[in-house]
Each structure stands twice: as C-alpha cells, then as structure tokens.
Design an enzyme around this catalytic site. Structure first.
Site, PDB file in Angstrom:
ATOM      1  N   HIS A 170      -1.540   2.303 -19.225  1.00 48.93           N
ATOM      2  CA  HIS A 170      -2.217   1.737 -20.392  1.00 48.93           C
ATOM      3  C   HIS A 170      -3.628   2.308 -20.479  1.00 48.93           C
ATOM      4  O   HIS A 170      -4.276   2.550 -19.470  1.00 48.93           O
ATOM      5  CB  HIS A 170      -2.275   0.210 -20.248  1.00 48.93           C
ATOM      6  CG  HIS A 170      -2.873  -0.498 -21.417  1.00 48.93           C
ATOM      7  ND1 HIS A 170      -2.308  -0.469 -22.671  1.00 48.93           N
ATOM      8  CD2 HIS A 170      -3.993  -1.260 -21.527  1.00 48.93           C
ATOM      9  CE1 HIS A 170      -3.051  -1.194 -23.499  1.00 48.93           C
ATOM     10  NE2 HIS A 170      -4.089  -1.678 -22.830  1.00 48.93           N
ATOM     11  N   CYS A 230      -1.806   2.855 -27.402  1.00 53.64           N
ATOM     12  CA  CYS A 230      -3.100   2.552 -26.773  1.00 53.64           C
ATOM     13  C   CYS A 230      -3.903   3.827 -26.539  1.00 53.64           C
ATOM     14  O   CYS A 230      -5.136   3.806 -26.564  1.00 53.64           O
ATOM     15  CB  CYS A 230      -2.899   1.794 -25.466  1.00 53.64           C
ATOM     16  SG  CYS A 230      -1.837   2.628 -24.262  1.00 53.64           S
TER      17      CYS A 230
END
Length: 520
Positions: A471, A168
């Site tokens: 994330h 990510c």
C-alpha cells in the site's frame, strides 16, 4: 487474482438488514469505533477497521480461525471462514487467506450485488448528510478534522482521494504533487477546456467508455483533480475521470493491479510535458509559460523538445563523465533529468528500522554519495573507447550540472533477483530542512549560499513487502503543517512521525528565503 475461497466465505444477502445505518464509507469499526478505512466481512456483515488503522478487520479473520476446543466443529462451521471482506470506500474485495485483492465473483454474483448495494447506500442524499455530520463530530485531537490555531477552531482543508481499486499508487503521487505549490498553481490557473452552463452548470463531467479515444486530455483532468483538492470538502474526491484518461494514454496502468508509484510519476510527468508542448485549449504552451517569468527565466533544461512547466520545475542536468583506464581518454555527456534514482548502499541493507543498533545509520547523504562517487564499470558495461577503437575498462562519475527547483529523489527499494523482485526495507534517514546539494555540483563556486539548500515538501511511502502488493501513502507539508494522505483519509501529523517513515520518493523544494542553516 482469482480467489478459490469466495464460495465458502461470501454468505450474506446483498441487501442484508444487518448492515449498519449510514453511508458505508463512514461506518465505524465495531471494536474501536474508528470510521477510518472501514471493511465489511462478507460472511457475517460485521464492520472493522483496516490494517493501516488498528487492524481489527484482520484480527476478526484471525480470531475466526482459532479451533473450537470445547465443541465439535460442524460441517457448516468448517466451511464458514470469514476470509473475504470488502473496502467500504473503494468497494474492492480482499481475501486474507490469499493475502491479495480478488477480481472474480461467486457463481451467483453475490460480490457484485453487495458492491452495488453499498454504492446505492453511499449515493443516497440522506446517507451523505449523515456522513458529513459524522466527520464534523470528530474530536479536536491531532489526527482529527478540526485543529486549534491561535485559540480558534478551524476546519481541516485537505481532501482525500478515493481508492478506485489498488489506485493508492496514483493517489499518493497526486497528493504529493498537489503540495508542490509552484507546480500545482500553474495547472489550477490554466483555462478550463469547456465552460459549462445551463442544466450542467456547476456539475463535474466525467469521461465514459462510450466517448471517443481522442476526446481526452490528461492536462485538463489533472487540472480538475488539483482544483478539487484543498477546498475543504468533507467527502473524498473520486479521480475516476483522470484514471480513465490514464488508462487511455498509458496502457501499462490499465487494470486494477498494484503499480509502482515511481513509474507512474514518471509516465505522468512525461505525458503532461508532451501534451503541454502541443498547446492547451487553443493557448500556446509557450505563451502560458512566459506569463510566469519565474518559471521560464532560469530554465535551460529541455526534455524531448521545448521546455514546459514540468521541465522548468523538475528539470535538472547531469554530467556523465567516463574515463578509459587504458589510454585515459575522457568522455563527457550532459543528460537532462526529472528525478534521481538512488541506490541504497549494500552495507546498509540489513538495517530495517531507525532504532536498530547493529551498525551505522543509512542517511540520504550515503545514497547521494553512492550515486556521485567514482565507480569502475564491470565487465558487462565495458566502454567503447574511440581512441582505442574497442571496448575497454573504464570509470564513471556523475556530477550535477544544474539543480532543479524541485529535487525529486527516488530510493531504489525494489531489486530483481533470479525469479522475483525483492524490496529493500532499510530505513534511510533524511532531513526535513536544509538538504545541502552544493558538494554534488559540477561548479559549486558559481552557486549562491541559498541556491543549493532544499526543504522537504512531500514523501511517498510504500508499506508492504513487494512492488506488486502492499500500500502507498504520502506525507506532505501545507502552510506549515504536515498531513498524512491515506487514500480517502487525511490526518494531521507531526514532524517526528514524518522523519520515521521509510521513504520511497522524496520531494525537496529549493529554498527561497534565508533561514536557519541546518544541513544534511
């Protein structure tokens, strides 16, 4: 990490008939029916949405941990804990008890067998057709794939990027750079390294580990990735070929552990710059750059040799001014930069949300002022004064001698303590339009009224508590609309949502045309 809970949690057969119909990446949450970020439980094969949608996968695990009050637990019930699940898009495995991604497998290799089964389902021609239809049947709300524009319905043109296993950090940077139009268009217009024909015409070729180390080009794979975005594809693009090149030329990013998005961005820009300096596909870098006079005419910032599109767009120059406090000797040094790393002032570090009322709001102006204010160096940073012939106490101040076309601002949210790296979770207020940089210039009188104003193009956000976990997602503006990029999922959003984000990296583009004078 090595997870000790796989034996008690991975209980489903790899080809279980309990799996839903259709392609795994478009399976729907059994609670909210969302098909964004589906995760499958490896204990019972139920499908729920991820924590960045409605969090029903985590709730499924938490509900399974509630003690049974009316019935005595059996030995089997105690062992089955629903702690391990698999991302149906990236096929990475996560354990909620360990609170981390898992790299090991059971003795029978059940995790890998489930992964291969899901991949086979995804690659099926029938399931890809179902996947496309499912995406097109979403309603026309704000976060859908269809949008009402001037009374007509148009398809969302943005394409997501598959998560290849904690990638990510890379996806957020790639999506941000793809929305820096001048930068992105330069690479998309470069000639391809190989023109394919015959049986391979129209097919994308990928590097494999059997190919030689010298048979890689970061510029070419970066170009291919940018070309794949914004083409209206309903399925997410897999940047595996680019990631393989990253592994080859950037050893720091090998493996599937979480990485720092800012560090990746710097490595990426530096290596693109170096490769472009050496020429590309037989065409001199200088020839390509000169063809775009708007990039080369005003560029004076060179990093590690001749200038390229990287330094032409992101390159600026700082003046570092140091004064000896004993004899008053002044030393000046000019340093090129591609981005500015800004500290969040210590007095704001306890303010975690925009709506908190304990004390003043931290703004981007506060961070910029802290960066450029006069600072007395401490005892560990004594300045070697050439006049005094020894290290002396001194002051330091930064001025911006030349502003770049794209101003990249990195907020330093991660700080080392004695044993670990902590995150500064402070909310920093930032403007969407009219960031005025004139007061930070060395010679502001030589700048025009519009040349110091910047408008926001993209924001990278880190969700979570540490640099090695959490994330990354990104917000970016494209043709007047804001999008949220969360790996393979792309949704429309609004300005009110963007300004509430806890920014980690901000990309500001120099304003070209005259507009409202809203300032920071």
């Amino acid at each position: 990490m090595e997870c000790p809970h796989l034996g008690s949690s991975v209980c489903i057969a790899p080809d279980s008939a309990k799996f839903p119909q259709g392609s795994p990446s478009s399976w729907c949450c059994s609670v909210c029916r969302s098909n964004k970020s589906p995760w499958v439980c490896l204990t019972c094969s139920s499908v729920h949405c991820g924590r960045y949608v409605n969090g029903h996968a985590k709730k499924h695990y938490e509900d399974a941990q509630i003690p049974m009050t009316n019935h005595k637990k059996t030995e089997k019930q105690e062992k089955v804990q629903h702690t391990v699940c698999m991302d149906c898009s990236s096929y990475s495995t996560y354990c909620y008890r360990c609170d981390d991604f898992v790299v090991n497998d059971t003795k029978l290799g059940l995790v890998q067998k489930v992964r291969e089964h899901l991949q086979n389902l995804e690659n099926s021609a029938f399931t890809s057709d179902r996947h496309r239809k499912r995406k097109l049947l979403e309603n026309s709300s704000l976060n859908s794939k269809l949008l009402k524009v001037n009374g007509s319905t148009t398809a969302l043109c943005a394409t997501g990027l598959r998560n290849l296993g904690n990638t990510c950090f890379m996806n957020a940077i790639l999506q941000s750079l793809s929305n820096i139009q001048q930068f992105c268009c330069y690479f998309k217009e470069l000639p391809a390294v190989e023109l394919r024909n015959g049986k391979t015409a129209g097919r994308r070729t990928y590097h494999t580990r059997s190919q030689g180390d010298n048979n890689v080009s970061l510029v070419e794979e970066f170009r291919k990735t940018l070309c794949a975005l914004w083409q209206g594809s309903q399925t997410a693009f897999s940047p595996e070929s680019l990631f393989y090149v990253v592994w080859k030329i950037m050893p720091n990013f090998r493996g599937y552990q979480q990485q720092d998005a800012h560090e990746f961005m710097r490595y990426l820009l530096d290596h693109l710059h170096l490769e472009l300096q050496g020429g590309f596909n037989g065409v001199s870098r200088s020839v390509i750059l000169q063809e775009n006079s708007s990039l080369s005419a005003s560029n004076k910032c060179c990093i590690n040799g001749a200038s390229t599109v990287v330094t032409a767009i992101f390159g600026g120059i700082l003046q570092n001014e140091v004064n000896c406090l004993i004899c008053g000797t002044e030393s000046r040094k000019f340093d090129p930069f591609l981005d500015l790393s800004l500290d969040i002032p210590s007095q704001f570090r306890n303010k975690r949300t925009k709506n908190q009322e304990n004390g003043p709001m931290c703004t981007l102006r506060d961070c910029l002022r802290s960066f450029t204010d006069l600072e007395e160096l401490d005892e560990t940073e004594l300045y070697m004064c050439h006049k005094c012939k020894k290290k002396q106490k001194s002051t330091k101040k930064f001025w911006i001698q030349k502003l770049p076309k794209v101003l990249c601002l990195h907020l330093k949210r991660f700080h080392w303590t004695a044993y670990l790296r902590n995150k500064v979770d402070t909310y920093v207020e930032f403007p969407l339009r009219g960031l005025d940089m004139k007061c930070y210039l060395l010679e502001p009188e030589n700048s025009g009224p519009e040349s110091c104003l910047y408008d926001l193009a993209a924001v990278v956000v880190h969700h979570g508590s540490g640099v090695g976990s959490g994330h990354y997602t990104a917000y970016a503006a494209h043709e007047g609309r804001w999008f949220h990029f969360n790996d393979s999922t792309v949704t429309l959003t609004d300005e009110e949502t963007v300004v509430k984000a806890k920014a980690y990296i901000l990309f500001y583009v120099e304003r070209q045309a005259k507009s409202g004078s809203e300032k920071l």
